[in-house]
Structure formats: structure tokens, C-alpha cells
Design an enzyme around this catalytic site. Structure first.
Site, short mmCIF file in Angstrom:
data_model
loop_
_atom_site.label_atom_id
_atom_site.label_comp_id
_atom_site.label_asym_id
_atom_site.label_seq_id
_atom_site.Cartn_x
_atom_site.Cartn_y
_atom_site.Cartn_z
N HIS A 121 0.86 -1.18 0.00
CA HIS A 121 0.00 0.00 0.00
C HIS A 121 0.89 1.23 0.00
O HIS A 121 2.01 1.21 0.49
CB HIS A 121 -0.87 -0.03 1.27
CG HIS A 121 -1.94 1.00 1.33
ND1 HIS A 121 -1.69 2.31 1.68
CD2 HIS A 121 -3.28 0.92 1.12
CE1 HIS A 121 -2.83 2.98 1.69
NE2 HIS A 121 -3.81 2.16 1.34
N ASP A 198 2.91 -4.54 7.97
CA ASP A 198 1.64 -3.82 7.84
C ASP A 198 0.52 -4.84 7.93
O ASP A 198 0.27 -5.61 7.00
CB ASP A 198 1.61 -3.08 6.49
CG ASP A 198 0.28 -2.42 6.20
OD1 ASP A 198 -0.65 -2.55 7.02
OD2 ASP A 198 0.16 -1.77 5.14
N GLN A 201 -4.67 -5.27 6.62
CA GLN A 201 -5.59 -6.16 5.91
C GLN A 201 -5.68 -7.54 6.55
O GLN A 201 -6.63 -8.29 6.28
CB GLN A 201 -5.14 -6.30 4.45
CG GLN A 201 -5.25 -5.02 3.65
CD GLN A 201 -6.67 -4.51 3.55
OE1 GLN A 201 -7.62 -5.28 3.44
NE2 GLN A 201 -6.83 -3.20 3.59
N LYS A 224 -10.71 -1.54 10.26
CA LYS A 224 -10.73 -2.79 9.49
C LYS A 224 -11.30 -3.94 10.33
O LYS A 224 -11.59 -5.00 9.79
CB LYS A 224 -9.32 -3.18 9.05
CG LYS A 224 -8.50 -2.08 8.40
CD LYS A 224 -8.90 -1.80 6.99
CE LYS A 224 -7.89 -0.86 6.33
NZ LYS A 224 -8.25 -0.53 4.95
N CYS A 362 -4.67 2.35 -3.80
CA CYS A 362 -3.45 2.84 -3.14
C CYS A 362 -2.33 1.80 -3.26
O CYS A 362 -1.53 1.63 -2.33
CB CYS A 362 -3.70 3.20 -1.68
SG CYS A 362 -4.79 4.62 -1.47
#
Length: 404
Positions: A121, A198, A201, A224, A362
Site C-alpha cells: 500500500h 503492515d 488487511q 478494518k 493505493c
């Protein structure tokens, strides 16, 4: 027993209509929906004990502080951090990444190297480019293949004693690929490099165990995970958090202030300047508890069923291409129709009450790799149904007929 119809009753927004049609919400990779239980937690804070934290001796302040710190403890336990003070509460994943990137400006020099993957991202690309510009370090990239998987043999080739940092997403927001982060972390540590994952997600779908992963930094966002926007967390190993300088100056992050010198507070307050999103943090803990009450294993099994069903049904449409075909992926499908711009399909689906995301998500380097302007992305959550997927498939067919 996992009962999706009962679960759907927890989410008020799923009962509404869009353009006269029942809402089909397939943009969960951008933002998950929020159950009434979590909404009530936010309202209860403002209705009953709205006050600043850590500073007041009065009852409201103490109640707010207790609830805020209890939420930090929930987050610690969920991610299995060794200490509660290793959980830094932020405004989201982007804030968390920038906090770490800013701190490493004092630790890197010209000639150092940092590594990112080709499927990041923008939030896990741009801060590191800025870091390289500020320090003279060099950015290297782990490439991906046509299936949307990282080429780890190339990762082995670019790792060296010059490598100081490695940054990879746990799951690709654009493709749904689940990356082999434990292997990536282990290999980086052989060269003494720190690793930031990261997890924005990943966290709606699985529970990362930061101690088992042996990861140095792990970041995530509440929105999320059935929580509110504007809240996130940074897990950092204590040894690294102590090395990094504060990201922002102000109240709460200090021990003592004079015009001659300021000393900083201990962890976690060293990185938590100013008044935070108190209600949001409290709600973050409530959202984690809600998802755990359903059970992440049950969520994983059900979402995999949705992914398999949707993949089969969509591939039955002539001229439809799916991007990201890794065998190890989560409930995200990025696709296009031959000769039709994804934006046009998304616009027509919206008229049918179906919310998908279109564009580069993104993750523009991924789109450049496939030489496409973007994709139509349908991302599923545990409150979605196969009937909704049927609506999506029929909607895509209708859009195809109208736009050919």
C-alpha cells in the site's frame, strides 16, 4: 454455531437500502462495518464519562483512563505482546508507519539499505521513500510474480549486511495474497535487520501473534476490525521503542518540561502526545472482543467459503480476469472485464446497491505490474452471504451487457 443471519442483525447499516436496492457491501478491505455493540460503547463514553485521561483526579477522568487502559490491555492480549506498554495507540496504520519511519531518521546513514515489497500500500512505500531522501539510504524492492506472490529468491539476493529495515504487508489489500511473513522476518533477522509488518488487511481475518512471529513492529487499524475510524495501534518490541525518538512533542509524552530541557515520559506515553481519540480507543477494544466472541477460526472458515464461491461464480463470466491467484489468500477478489474500465462497472454496480472499490487501491505499483489502470475489487467479510455474491455476479453481467 456460526449463523450469518444472526450476525447480520448486529450491523444496523446492513439493513438499509442504496438507490432503492438492499445494500450489498463488498468494500470491507477499505473499511469494515461497525456492530451496534461498538456504536453503543462510543455513545456511552460521550453520554456518561466524557473526560480527558491520565490527568484528572476527578471521577470522570479516572473512569475514562481505566476504560482506555483496559482497551490497551485487550489489544495487548489479542496480539500477544509481552508488555502493555509495547502497544502504542495511534490514529491508524498510516500514523503508526510514519512514527517508525520518522524515528529511523536518526538511526540510518548513507549506504544503508531498506527493503519493501512490490505489493505494498502507498502508506508502506511513501514514508520509506521520504526516509531514504532524508538519510541517503537506498530503497530495494522484493518483486512479485504474475500470481501475485512475492519472489522470495529475489529477496534472498537483495538481503545483505547493509539491510537495516524490511517492510512487508501481511496481506495485500489489492490482491488478497497472504505473504509468508514469518519466513521474511526470520531471514531479515539473520542480517540484523528490523522488520515492520503492515497488518491492516490481515487483522480482520486472523490473529497475529507478535511474539511467535518475532516481529519488531506490527501495525493495524481499528476500522478494518469492526471498530471506528481514526484509531490504530503500533506494536513495537521494547528494545526498539526505547531506541526511537518521540514522533511528536506536546502534552502527555513528557516527564518534565523547563525552558532549558525537556525529558520524555516512559513507554507508551513517549509516543502518545496530546489528547487521543479516547472513545475510539475504548471502542477498539470492544470491537476486538466482539470479533473474538464470534471466533476467528469460524470467521476464517466462512470467509474462505465465500472466497471460493465468488471465485467460481465470477470466473464463469466470459471476458473476466482475476488478478491475484495465489493459493494462500484471503477474501479479496480483484478483477476486470475485457475492454471495460473498472470505474464504469463500479458506477453501475452502485446503482444496483452493490458497493465495490474501483481504482488502484493505493497500490499503484501492482497495477503498473499488470499494465492496467486499476481493478474492480470485491472484498468479503464474515457478515456477507452467498446470496449477496449472486447479486454481484448478476450485477457484473448486467454492467458488461450495458458497457460492451
Amino acid at each position: 454455531m456460526f449463523n450469518v443471519e444472526n450476525i447480520r442483525k448486529d450491523f444496523p447499516i446492513l439493513q438499509r437500502k442504496v438507490n432503492g436496492k438492499p445494500l450489498v457491501y463488498f468494500d470491507n478491505a477499505a473499511t469494515g462495518q461497525t456492530p451496534q455493540l461498538v456504536i453503543d460503547v462510543i455513545a456511552n463514553y460521550y453520554q456518561n464519562y466524557n473526560s480527558n485521561i491520565h490527568r484528572g483526579v476527578h471521577s470522570l477522568s479516572q473512569e475514562a483512563t481505566d476504560a482506555y487502559e483496559a482497551s490497551r490491555k485487550i489489544i495487548q492480549n489479542h496480539f500477544n505482546a509481552k508488555e502493555a506498554y509495547e502497544i502504542i495507540l495511534t490514529s491508524g496504520t498510516t500514523h503508526s508507519i510514519n512514527l517508525v519511519a520518522n524515528g529511523f531518521r536518526t538511526l540510518l546513514t548513507k549506504g544503508d539499505e531498506i527493503i519493501v515489497s512490490a505489493m505494498e500500500h502507498h502508506s508502506n512505500i511513501v514514508p520509506w521513500q521520504m526516509l531514504c531522501e532524508a538519510t541517503g539510504a537506498e530503497l530495494k524492492v522484493i518483486p512479485m510474480n504474475i500470481e501475485g506472490e512475492l519472489v522470495l529468491s529475489n529477496y534472498d539476493n537483495i538481503l545483505s549486511d547493509k539491510t537495516k529495515l524490511v517492510f512487508v504487508n501481511h496481506i495485500s489489500n489489492a490482491l488478497g495474497t497472504i505473504n509468508p511473513i514469518k519466513t521474511i522476518i526470520k531471514k531479515a533477522h539473520l542480517f540484523g535487520a528490523a522488520v515492520l509488518i503492515d497488518g491492516a488487511q490481515a487483522c480482520p481475518h486472523l490473529i497475529p501473534d507478535v511474539q511467535d512471529l518475532d516481529v519488531d513492529f506490527y501495525v493495524a487499524s481499528a476500522h478494518k476490525m469492526c471498530g471506528p475510524t481514526g484509531v490504530g495501534m503500533l506494536y513495537g518490541k521494547e528494545e526498539w521503542l526505547k531506541k526511537l525518538p518521540p514522533y511528536q512533542g506536546g502534552g502527555e509524552m513528557i516527564a518534565e518540561v523547563s525552558f532549558n530541557k525537556t525529558t520524555y515520559a516512559d513507554l507508551p506515553h513517549k509516543f502518545e502526545a496530546g489528547t487521543p481519540n479516547i472513545a475510539g480507543v475504548i471502542a477498539f477494544g470492544a470491537a476486538i472482543n466482539y470479533m473474538n466472541s464470534i471466533g476467528f477460526k469460524a470467521i476464517e472458515v466462512y470467509e474462505n467459503e465465500l472466497l471460493d464461491y465468488a471465485t467460481t461464480q465470477l470466473l464463469g463470466i466470459d471476458g473476466l480476469t482475476i488478478y491475484g491467484t495465489s493459493k494462500n489468500k484471503t477474501s479479496v477478489i480483484s478483477f476486470n472485464l475485457d475492454g471495460i474500465h473498472p470505474y464504469d462497472v463500479g458506477t453501475l454496480l452502485d446503482k444496483m446497491g452493490i458497493a465495490v472499490r474501483t481504482g488502484h487501491h493505493c497500490a499503484q505499483p501492482i497495477m503498473d505490474f499488470y499494465n492496467i489502470p486499476g481493478t474492480i475489487r470485491a472484498s468479503f467479510a464474515f457478515y456477507n452471504t452467498k446470496e449477496e455474491i449472486d447479486n454481484l455476479v448478476e450485477g457484473v453481467k448486467k454492467a458488461q451487457l450495458m458497457l460492451q
